[in-house]
Design a protein around this motif. Sequence first.
Motif, short mmCIF file in Angstrom:
data_model
loop_
_atom_site.label_atom_id
_atom_site.label_comp_id
_atom_site.label_asym_id
_atom_site.label_seq_id
_atom_site.Cartn_x
_atom_site.Cartn_y
_atom_site.Cartn_z
N PHE A 154 5.39 9.03 13.10
CA PHE A 154 5.50 8.39 11.78
C PHE A 154 5.58 9.46 10.67
N THR A 155 4.77 10.49 10.78
CA THR A 155 4.80 11.56 9.78
C THR A 155 6.15 12.26 9.79
N ALA A 156 6.66 12.55 10.99
CA ALA A 156 7.95 13.24 11.10
C ALA A 156 9.10 12.37 10.61
N GLU A 160 6.12 4.61 3.14
CA GLU A 160 6.81 5.69 2.43
C GLU A 160 8.31 5.65 2.69
N THR A 216 8.91 10.03 8.28
CA THR A 216 8.84 10.00 6.83
C THR A 216 9.43 11.25 6.22
N LYS A 217 9.12 12.41 6.78
CA LYS A 217 9.67 13.67 6.30
C LYS A 217 11.19 13.69 6.45
N SER A 233 1.35 8.46 15.55
CA SER A 233 1.06 8.90 14.18
C SER A 233 1.90 10.12 13.80
N ALA A 234 2.03 11.07 14.74
CA ALA A 234 2.84 12.26 14.48
C ALA A 234 4.31 11.88 14.29
N HIS A 269 4.07 -0.10 10.35
CA HIS A 269 3.08 0.64 11.13
C HIS A 269 1.97 -0.26 11.64
#
Length: 228
Positions: free
Chosen positions: A71-73, A119, A75-76, A68-69, A143
Amino acid sequence: MRRLVLWDIDLTLIDARGFGTRWYRKALAEVTGKDLIRMPNTAGRTELAITTDVLNTHGLPADDDTVSAMFTALTKAVEATREELAAQGSAMPGAAQALAHLASADGIAQTPVTGNLPEVAHHKLAAFDLQEHLDFGLGGFGHLSHHRHDLIADSVRKAEARTGRQIDAGSVVVVGDTPHDVAGALRFGAVAVGVATGGHTEEELRAAGAHHVLPHLADTERVLGALT
């Protein structure tokens, strides 16, 4: 809705070659402090499968929190380079025209079914103004599963929930540039349209079982004939 067209993104609608490794290098360093040593093969695979391989290759557990982390990184990282992607990448020839023509046809819905995160998919397409005609609410994204056929099934479930009726697999068309896209379509029972704009030839896509194979999207009439 008489036809549901599911579009792959990378090397089908856009060319973002050279960016993926950069995004993963940044995400891996941000989340784990590790340098990216090796990228797995990404063609036709989902972000869940790729991220799992990246973590395991670097001796890291692919637990839910770490994935999950990542995926967030990721996307950023994509969002931060969107202008650069627009300048250095490209829409595939004919992609915009194909999307626009399908959007004007009665009874056709089109959406991304892609290994990308939701995203990330939007950022990539919006960099080339290709998002307008795609219904992201029906999309299947990377995902969700290691397997592309699960993404197709998820998209069809969303379309059925919206329309209130069952959608026949034969009215679903999957468009992509890899044998993974073709295999996912065949596993679901959908029509597979291969586009030889990535790393696989027309012959390889036919051998994978594609019902129709296009050399590119630039011949709009031929593309519409295959998809409709």
